[in-house]
Write a protein that holds these residues in place. Structure first.
Motif, PDB file in Angstrom:
ATOM      1  N   ARG A 595     -32.226  32.163 -20.252  1.00  9.73           N
ATOM      2  CA  ARG A 595     -31.982  33.748 -20.721  1.00  9.73           C
ATOM      3  C   ARG A 595     -31.236  34.318 -19.248  1.00  9.73           C
ATOM      4  N   ASN A 596     -31.341  33.666 -18.404  1.00 12.28           N
ATOM      5  CA  ASN A 596     -30.982  34.469 -17.066  1.00 12.28           C
ATOM      6  C   ASN A 596     -29.424  33.973 -16.542  1.00 12.28           C
ATOM      7  N   ILE A 597     -29.112  32.605 -16.981  1.00 16.57           N
ATOM      8  CA  ILE A 597     -27.887  32.068 -16.511  1.00 16.57           C
ATOM      9  C   ILE A 597     -26.515  32.569 -16.915  1.00 16.57           C
ATOM     10  N   TRP A 598     -26.838  33.164 -18.324  1.00 15.36           N
ATOM     11  CA  TRP A 598     -25.645  33.688 -18.979  1.00 15.36           C
ATOM     12  C   TRP A 598     -24.820  34.644 -18.219  1.00 15.36           C
ATOM     13  N   PHE A 599     -25.548  35.523 -17.678  1.00 15.52           N
ATOM     14  CA  PHE A 599     -24.707  36.534 -16.822  1.00 15.52           C
ATOM     15  C   PHE A 599     -24.019  35.904 -15.845  1.00 15.52           C
ATOM     16  N   TYR A 600     -24.314  35.254 -15.158  1.00 14.66           N
ATOM     17  CA  TYR A 600     -23.580  34.487 -14.049  1.00 14.66           C
ATOM     18  C   TYR A 600     -22.328  33.608 -14.527  1.00 14.66           C
ATOM     19  N   LEU A 601     -22.930  32.778 -15.466  1.00 11.87           N
ATOM     20  CA  LEU A 601     -21.875  31.991 -16.340  1.00 11.87           C
ATOM     21  C   LEU A 601     -20.683  32.741 -16.676  1.00 11.87           C
ATOM     22  N   ALA A 602     -21.113  34.053 -17.401  1.00 14.22           N
ATOM     23  CA  ALA A 602     -19.794  34.811 -17.873  1.00 14.22           C
ATOM     24  C   ALA A 602     -19.044  35.280 -16.655  1.00 14.22           C
ATOM     25  N   ALA A 603     -19.696  35.529 -15.539  1.00 14.53           N
ATOM     26  CA  ALA A 603     -18.858  36.029 -14.247  1.00 14.53           C
ATOM     27  C   ALA A 603     -17.836  34.926 -14.066  1.00 14.53           C
ATOM     28  N   LEU A 604     -18.423  33.690 -14.039  1.00 14.39           N
ATOM     29  CA  LEU A 604     -17.653  32.449 -13.651  1.00 14.39           C
ATOM     30  C   LEU A 604     -16.501  32.262 -14.717  1.00 14.39           C
ATOM     31  N   PHE A 605     -16.842  32.351 -15.956  1.00 11.12           N
ATOM     32  CA  PHE A 605     -15.723  32.369 -16.806  1.00 11.12           C
ATOM     33  C   PHE A 605     -14.851  33.329 -16.724  1.00 11.12           C
ATOM     34  N   ILE A 606     -14.871  34.712 -16.275  1.00 10.58           N
ATOM     35  CA  ILE A 606     -13.920  35.504 -15.923  1.00 10.58           C
ATOM     36  C   ILE A 606     -13.120  34.785 -14.795  1.00 10.58           C
ATOM     37  N   GLY A 607     -13.770  34.658 -13.697  1.00 11.00           N
ATOM     38  CA  GLY A 607     -13.245  33.675 -12.595  1.00 11.00           C
ATOM     39  C   GLY A 607     -12.252  32.596 -13.014  1.00 11.00           C
ATOM     40  N   LEU A 608     -12.740  31.899 -14.059  1.00 10.20           N
ATOM     41  CA  LEU A 608     -12.063  30.793 -14.560  1.00 10.20           C
ATOM     42  C   LEU A 608     -10.635  31.157 -15.348  1.00 10.20           C
ATOM     43  N   ILE A 609     -10.712  32.168 -16.118  1.00 12.57           N
ATOM     44  CA  ILE A 609      -9.519  32.692 -16.708  1.00 12.57           C
ATOM     45  C   ILE A 609      -8.576  33.357 -15.785  1.00 12.57           C
ATOM     46  N   ALA A 610      -9.169  33.834 -14.657  1.00  9.91           N
ATOM     47  CA  ALA A 610      -8.194  34.415 -13.799  1.00  9.91           C
ATOM     48  C   ALA A 610      -7.330  33.183 -12.788  1.00  9.91           C
ATOM     49  N   ILE A 611      -8.194  32.180 -12.607  1.00 10.87           N
ATOM     50  CA  ILE A 611      -7.610  31.000 -12.073  1.00 10.87           C
ATOM     51  C   ILE A 611      -6.442  30.421 -12.957  1.00 10.87           C
ATOM     52  N   ALA A 612      -6.639  30.311 -14.197  1.00  9.22           N
ATOM     53  CA  ALA A 612      -5.743  29.581 -15.083  1.00  9.22           C
ATOM     54  C   ALA A 612      -4.552  30.515 -15.467  1.00  9.22           C
ATOM     55  N   LEU A 613      -4.732  31.693 -15.383  1.00 12.34           N
ATOM     56  CA  LEU A 613      -3.459  32.683 -15.648  1.00 12.34           C
ATOM     57  C   LEU A 613      -2.716  33.060 -14.372  1.00 12.34           C
ATOM     58  N   ILE A 614      -3.333  32.931 -13.178  1.00 10.81           N
ATOM     59  CA  ILE A 614      -2.659  33.203 -11.655  1.00 10.81           C
ATOM     60  C   ILE A 614      -2.843  32.175 -10.821  1.00 10.81           C
ATOM     61  N   PRO A 615      -1.452  31.470 -11.180  1.00 14.63           N
ATOM     62  CA  PRO A 615      -1.456  30.017 -10.129  1.00 14.63           C
ATOM     63  C   PRO A 615      -1.531  30.436  -8.726  1.00 14.63           C
ATOM     64  N   TRP A 616      -1.221  31.704  -8.381  1.00 16.81           N
ATOM     65  CA  TRP A 616      -1.133  31.861  -6.931  1.00 16.81           C
ATOM     66  C   TRP A 616      -2.683  31.755  -6.273  1.00 16.81           C
ATOM     67  N   ILE A 617      -3.686  31.936  -7.253  1.00 11.87           N
ATOM     68  CA  ILE A 617      -5.078  31.783  -6.600  1.00 11.87           C
ATOM     69  C   ILE A 617      -5.131  30.401  -6.274  1.00 11.87           C
ATOM     70  N   SER A 618      -4.651  29.389  -6.762  1.00 11.65           N
ATOM     71  CA  SER A 618      -4.867  28.036  -6.433  1.00 11.65           C
ATOM     72  C   SER A 618      -3.765  27.316  -5.618  1.00 11.65           C
ATOM     73  N   VAL A 619      -2.528  27.754  -5.485  1.00 13.71           N
ATOM     74  CA  VAL A 619      -1.501  27.287  -4.888  1.00 13.71           C
ATOM     75  C   VAL A 619      -0.708  28.156  -3.883  1.00 13.71           C
ATOM     76  N   GLY A 620      -1.163  29.379  -4.021  1.00 11.50           N
ATOM     77  CA  GLY A 620      -0.595  30.448  -3.049  1.00 11.50           C
ATOM     78  C   GLY A 620      -0.494  30.289  -1.651  1.00 11.50           C
ATOM     79  N   LEU A 621      -1.769  29.826  -1.314  1.00  8.92           N
ATOM     80  CA  LEU A 621      -2.003  29.888  -0.035  1.00  8.92           C
ATOM     81  C   LEU A 621      -1.782  28.195   0.861  1.00  8.92           C
ATOM     82  N   ILE A 622      -1.667  27.290   0.193  1.00 14.44           N
ATOM     83  CA  ILE A 622      -1.586  25.722   0.502  1.00 14.44           C
ATOM     84  C   ILE A 622      -0.054  25.620   0.913  1.00 14.44           C
TER      85      ILE A 622
END
Length: 622
Positions: A595-622
């Protein structure tokens, strides 16, 4: 890949190791040989580093010698892992079955493994025979000496399985399980003409179907892939079974994967010396006094400790005991702490030296140095998201009696933790700057951790060192067997034309790369739940990465999306095995934590969507 052992109550726990076959007279010499091989492998890598960078004259035959030893370590380690029940499996249905049915399913699983190995042994011997006339260029000896580790390992696994079967199974279950497996094999053989009429339907019936049934029966994942590939080749093609052996050899013996056992050993050393706990303690003195401070400490500890051990289970087992008592005192509920622990482990899995990143670099042909550099950034981005979520959750935290640590205490903790804090930056800096390969860095890190642990952190006994070496061999065997059989299954999929069909279907999707990313996330979320990371990567990376390239998606960016999605799936209730590992470590019932983990998983899923849509997060600083 994480190490977890299933207990009698169906919850997985790290670090349990015991012989189950009763063959101590056989296993003790095998364990000793495996330990010696690992020491020799690390010694060879260290000597080669010295010769390459100090003397300027690398050992010419170094890679060949390492390849010989590595394959033997994998096969002997797989034998030890069977003896200790350390092969990873999906045991949800088995654990929920009534006692009598569970006993029958366990027996049937052992028979399936034995059937696969017995069917493969003649082909392994044949493959070894064919290799006898091929000579290693630098060593000038027959390659059969290297390949011989495969049939020997298979034969030894059969011996251990037979002993376990006789020791752990009732006479009634023996007869029934043998009869059921024999009947299924006979039925498949009789239906061979019918399978010939199915065309690509054989992929669903024989390959995917057999794998699914084996997974449901609790057969270890590596042997599920092997059994499915075996059934597919035997009953729907005329190809020899030596294909499976060859593909297993190729999947298990890439030189890039040499760093896997060394990083596994590094994690064991950190657990034994307390270097990981020292990092947790210093973060506690720095941030423990602020609201949500212990949550920040947990996330920061997972971030830094993961950069040393490369193992989610090791990370959680190091962090939880050090932080949970104080978090409980501040009013945090155990289920809430376990939820943050599990999602923090998801966040930290891209931090080098992540074994998942090493494998994805190997099978997809992506630069490991680039993956390591990007992994640090992506993990930090997810850490910030989880920290915001944790702060919101802790808005009612009880801060009564919480005092800021004195500068003297902070300084003392920093002094103690400094040698351990060097390690993650040593690993990242050396690999990403191209100073050394991942394998070379892993060997240097083990040497550094061993010397530091023995001189500054209380030392390690010879018995502990030996136990860690044997544990490393078992974990390496369990990990690499999955890679080997999954490689064979992936090859079978490719040969059927499935890869081309998938590529055409993906490229024909409306919406271009954005829709492809969405499909990728869904696929790896599901596969992360069912298969754990490594087999999912080995199966699909050779198929998906070329499609991503045609859509102009950077391979490092795509790899980060794949790994994060897969790890969220690994901790996704009610199926993800990582979720149950976190519950076991935190001693919390899964129903409560769910019952408690869904809140944090939702936060991570939002982060995952951002990583997928914004390539700079992954490759902008390497």
């Amino acid at each position: 890949m994480d190490h977890a052992i299933e207990t009698h109550d169906g919850i997985v726990e790290p670090g349990l190791a015991r012989r189950t076959s009763g063959l101590g007279f056989l296993m003790r010499p095998l364990e000793a040989i495996s330990a010696l091989l690992i020491v020799a492998l690390i010694g060879l890598v260290c000597v080669n580093v010295f010769c390459r960078y100090v003397l300027g004259r690398p050992i010419v035959a170094g890679d060949e010698i390492a390849s010989f030893m590595f394959l033997w370590i994998v096969m002997l380690g797989a034998v030890i892992a069977i003896d200790r029940n350390e092969h990873l499996r999906l045991a949800i249905l088995v654990n929920r079955a009534p006692p009598k049915l569970k006993s029958f399913m366990e027996a049937t699983g052992l028979v399936i493994i034995g059937t696969f190995l017995a069917a493969l042994l003649p082909s392994a011997l044949e493959h070894t025979y064919f290799e006898k006339d091929i000579t290693a260029p630098a060593l000038d000896i027959s390659m059969a000496w290297r390949i011989a580790g495969i049939p020997l390992g298979i034969a030894l696994m059969l011996v251990v399985l037979a002993a376990k079967f006789l020791r752990e199974t009732t006479t009634s279950d023996m007869v029934k399980s043998l009869a059921v497996v024999a009947a299924v094999v006979l039925a498949m053989w009789l239906l061979t003409p019918a399978f010939a009429q199915l065309g690509k339907g054989n992929i669903v019936v024989l390959l995917v179907g057999v794998i699914a049934v084996c997974l449901a029966l609790g057969v270890p994942i590596g042997f599920c892939f092997g059994s499915g590939t075996l059934a597919f080749l035997m009953f729907s093609t005329k190809l020899p079974l030596t294909v499976i052996v060859g593909r297993m050899d190729e999947g298990m013996s890439s030189l890039i994967l040499l760093s896997v056992p060394i990083f596994v050993l590094l994690g064991c050393i950190l657990d034994a010396t307390g270097m990981g706990k020292a990092i947790v303690d210093v973060l506690g003195t720095m941030f423990g006094h602020v609201r949500a401070g212990m949550s920040y400490v947990m996330l920061g500890s997972l971030y830094l400790v993961s950069g040393i051990s490369g193992s989610k289970v090791s990370d959680m087992a190091t962090v939880a005991p050090a932080l949970f008592p104080e978090m409980k005192r501040r009013g945090n509920k155990p289920a809430e702490m376990v939820a943050l622990l599990g999602t923090g482990a998801i966040m930290a899995d891209t931090v080098p030296p992540s074994i998942v990143l090493i494998v994805i670099g190997s099978v997809a042909g992506v630069s490991i140095a680039a993956l390591f550099a990007s992994g640090f950034i992506v993990a930090f981005f997810l850490l910030m998201i989880l920290a915001i979520a944790a702060r919101w959750k802790a808005r009612h935290e009880n801060m009564t009696g919480v005092a800021r640590a004195s500068w003297g205490m902070v300084g003392k903790a920093l002094l103690i933790a400094a040698p351990a804090l060097v390690l993650p930056f040593l690993v990242r800096g050396a690999v990403t700057e191209g100073v050394a390969t991942a394998t070379e860095v892993s060997a240097i890190a083990v040497l550094y951790a061993m010397i530091t642990g023995m001189t500054l952190y209380g030392g390690i006994s010879r018995r502990q060192i030996y136990s860690m070496l044997v544990e490393t061999a078992a974990m390496t065997g369990a990990i690499l067997i999955i890679l080997g059989t999954a490689s064979a299954a992936a090859w079978a999929l490719t040969q059927t034309g499935f890869a081309g069909y998938l590529a055409n279907a993906m490229q024909g999707l409306p919406g271009g790369w954005v829709v492809f990313m969405a499909v990728t996330i869904v696929v790896f979320l599901i596969l992360g739940c069912l298969l754990e990371g490594l087999p999912a990567i080995v199966l699909l990376a050779p198929l998906m990465f070329p499609i991503a390239k045609t859509l102009a998606i950077d391979p490092v960016h795509y790899a980060m999306v794949v790994v994060v999605a897969m790890n969220i799936g690994l901790f996704l209730p009610p199926v993800g095995i990582g979720f149950y590992i976190a519950c076991s470590i935190g001693k919390v019932q899964p129903d409560t934590a769910m019952r408690n983990i869904w809140f944090y998983l939702a936060a991570l899923f939002i982060g995952l969507i951002a990583i997928a849509l914004i390539p700079w997060i992954s490759v902008g600083l390497i």
